[in-house]
Design a protein around this motif. Structure first.
Motif, PDB file in Angstrom:
ATOM      1  N   ASP A 110       3.213  53.677  69.063  1.00  0.00           N
ATOM      2  CA  ASP A 110       3.661  52.504  69.821  1.00  0.00           C
ATOM      3  C   ASP A 110       4.428  51.531  68.934  1.00  0.00           C
ATOM      4  O   ASP A 110       5.412  50.941  69.364  1.00  0.00           O
ATOM      5  N   ILE A 111       3.980  51.362  67.714  1.00  0.00           N
ATOM      6  CA  ILE A 111       4.666  50.446  66.800  1.00  0.00           C
ATOM      7  C   ILE A 111       6.054  50.974  66.469  1.00  0.00           C
ATOM      8  O   ILE A 111       7.028  50.222  66.447  1.00  0.00           O
ATOM      9  N   PHE A 112       6.154  52.285  66.220  1.00  0.00           N
ATOM     10  CA  PHE A 112       7.449  52.854  65.842  1.00  0.00           C
ATOM     11  C   PHE A 112       8.442  52.897  66.997  1.00  0.00           C
ATOM     12  O   PHE A 112       9.640  52.976  66.761  1.00  0.00           O
ATOM     13  N   THR A 113       7.968  52.833  68.236  1.00  0.00           N
ATOM     14  CA  THR A 113       8.894  52.813  69.372  1.00  0.00           C
ATOM     15  C   THR A 113       9.258  51.395  69.798  1.00  0.00           C
ATOM     16  O   THR A 113      10.181  51.205  70.579  1.00  0.00           O
ATOM     17  N   ALA A 114       8.545  50.410  69.284  1.00  0.00           N
ATOM     18  CA  ALA A 114       8.825  49.007  69.611  1.00  0.00           C
ATOM     19  C   ALA A 114       9.922  48.460  68.690  1.00  0.00           C
ATOM     20  O   ALA A 114      10.137  48.978  67.598  1.00  0.00           O
ATOM     21  N   PRO A 115      10.593  47.386  69.122  1.00  0.00           N
ATOM     22  CA  PRO A 115      11.571  46.760  68.238  1.00  0.00           C
ATOM     23  C   PRO A 115      10.905  46.251  66.962  1.00  0.00           C
ATOM     24  O   PRO A 115       9.714  45.936  66.954  1.00  0.00           O
ATOM     25  N   GLY A 116      11.658  46.192  65.907  1.00  0.00           N
ATOM     26  CA  GLY A 116      11.153  45.669  64.644  1.00  0.00           C
ATOM     27  C   GLY A 116      11.516  46.561  63.482  1.00  0.00           C
ATOM     28  O   GLY A 116      11.866  47.729  63.651  1.00  0.00           O
ATOM     29  N   LEU A 117      11.417  46.009  62.309  1.00  0.00           N
ATOM     30  CA  LEU A 117      11.709  46.724  61.080  1.00  0.00           C
ATOM     31  C   LEU A 117      10.450  47.447  60.618  1.00  0.00           C
ATOM     32  O   LEU A 117       9.385  46.836  60.524  1.00  0.00           O
ATOM     33  N   LYS A 118      10.566  48.742  60.347  1.00  0.00           N
ATOM     34  CA  LYS A 118       9.447  49.545  59.857  1.00  0.00           C
ATOM     35  C   LYS A 118       9.745  49.970  58.435  1.00  0.00           C
ATOM     36  O   LYS A 118      10.774  50.580  58.158  1.00  0.00           O
ATOM     37  N   LEU A 119       8.839  49.653  57.519  1.00  0.00           N
ATOM     38  CA  LEU A 119       8.958  50.015  56.117  1.00  0.00           C
ATOM     39  C   LEU A 119       7.789  50.933  55.801  1.00  0.00           C
ATOM     40  O   LEU A 119       6.635  50.519  55.917  1.00  0.00           O
ATOM     41  N   SER A 120       8.065  52.172  55.414  1.00  0.00           N
ATOM     42  CA  SER A 120       7.008  53.165  55.230  1.00  0.00           C
ATOM     43  C   SER A 120       6.980  53.693  53.808  1.00  0.00           C
ATOM     44  O   SER A 120       7.921  54.337  53.358  1.00  0.00           O
ATOM     45  N   GLU A 121       5.867  53.400  53.113  1.00  0.00           N
ATOM     46  CA  GLU A 121       5.628  54.003  51.807  1.00  0.00           C
ATOM     47  C   GLU A 121       4.848  55.296  52.012  1.00  0.00           C
ATOM     48  O   GLU A 121       4.023  55.388  52.904  1.00  0.00           O
ATOM     49  N   TRP A 122       5.114  56.282  51.178  1.00  0.00           N
ATOM     50  CA  TRP A 122       4.469  57.590  51.233  1.00  0.00           C
ATOM     51  C   TRP A 122       4.630  58.247  52.609  1.00  0.00           C
ATOM     52  O   TRP A 122       3.663  58.757  53.185  1.00  0.00           O
ATOM     53  N   PRO A 123       5.840  58.273  53.183  1.00  0.00           N
ATOM     54  CA  PRO A 123       6.021  58.846  54.522  1.00  0.00           C
ATOM     55  C   PRO A 123       5.695  60.336  54.587  1.00  0.00           C
ATOM     56  O   PRO A 123       5.355  60.840  55.659  1.00  0.00           O
ATOM     57  N   GLU A 124       5.757  61.029  53.452  1.00  0.00           N
ATOM     58  CA  GLU A 124       5.443  62.463  53.461  1.00  0.00           C
ATOM     59  C   GLU A 124       3.985  62.721  53.857  1.00  0.00           C
ATOM     60  O   GLU A 124       3.652  63.800  54.340  1.00  0.00           O
ATOM     61  N   LYS A 125       3.124  61.719  53.717  1.00  0.00           N
ATOM     62  CA  LYS A 125       1.720  61.868  54.109  1.00  0.00           C
ATOM     63  C   LYS A 125       1.559  61.835  55.631  1.00  0.00           C
ATOM     64  O   LYS A 125       0.500  62.174  56.151  1.00  0.00           O
ATOM     65  N   ALA A 126       2.597  61.411  56.337  1.00  0.00           N
ATOM     66  CA  ALA A 126       2.604  61.415  57.803  1.00  0.00           C
ATOM     67  C   ALA A 126       3.701  62.365  58.301  1.00  0.00           C
ATOM     68  O   ALA A 126       4.281  62.162  59.355  1.00  0.00           O
ATOM     69  N   ALA A 127       3.948  63.404  57.527  1.00  0.00           N
ATOM     70  CA  ALA A 127       5.020  64.359  57.826  1.00  0.00           C
ATOM     71  C   ALA A 127       4.903  64.907  59.243  1.00  0.00           C
ATOM     72  O   ALA A 127       3.827  65.251  59.704  1.00  0.00           O
TER      73      ALA A 127
END
Length: 169
Positions: A110-127
């Motif tokens: 839900d957060i990723f589909t909502a407006p706003g800036l998303k900053l993701s550290e270690w994104p490979e852990k949520a591959a």
């Protein structure tokens, strides 16, 4: 626009260069329609400077309060309206994820589909769970403690960001 992805490399000799880049990125994010709805992934080993970059970026976007690392909480959220700006920023740190499905279980879709800036550290852990990043920032530490930085624009929005940042600093 050219075909994606577009890659640019830079060298940050010191922390001041990281801060300068963060201010420039904040300027670009703030000046384009829809750019504050970007997804930016930060890659690099422990100590490469991912969280430092986020802190400099949040300061450049106007955040004056305490900026905590989301290492244990996984997510720290900031409403820029609290500091006279516009938009929301979600700072993720997926380092402690053992299984990418934890992302879904935590309700982050839900957060990723909502407006706003998303900053993701270690994104490979949520591959496989994260949407395509607009911009990927790859940081590596050199022997002299400078940082080699690779910027990868993976979407048209990312391409706009990268073009707004201009060339090598």
């Amino acid at each position: 626009m050219p075909h994606l992805p577009i890659v640019e490399t830079r060298l940050w000799p010191d922390e001041a260069a990281c801060e300068t880049f963060a201010r420039e990125l904040a300027r670009v994010l703030s000046n384009g329609p829809g750019l504050m709805t970007a997804s930016i992934e930060l890659h690099g080993s422990l100590g490469a400077g991912k969280t430092s970059l986020v802190r400099h970026l949040l300061r450049a976007l106007g955040v004056t309060g305490r900026i905590k690392s989301p290492s244990y909480a996984v997510l720290e959220s900031y409403s820029l309206r609290d500091w006279g700006g516009e938009g929301d920023v979600s700072h993720f740190d997926f380092y402690r994820f053992a299984d990418p499905r934890e992302w879904e279980d935590a309700g982050f879709r839900d957060i990723f589909t909502a407006p706003g800036l998303k900053l993701s550290e270690w994104p490979e852990k949520a591959a496989g769970m994260l949407p395509a990043a607009d911009l990927q920032i790859w940081l590596s530490v050199n022997e002299d403690e400078s940082r080699s930085v690779k910027l990868v624009a993976g979407t048209e929005r990312g391409q706009v960001l990268l073009q707004g940042l201009g060339g090598q600093e």
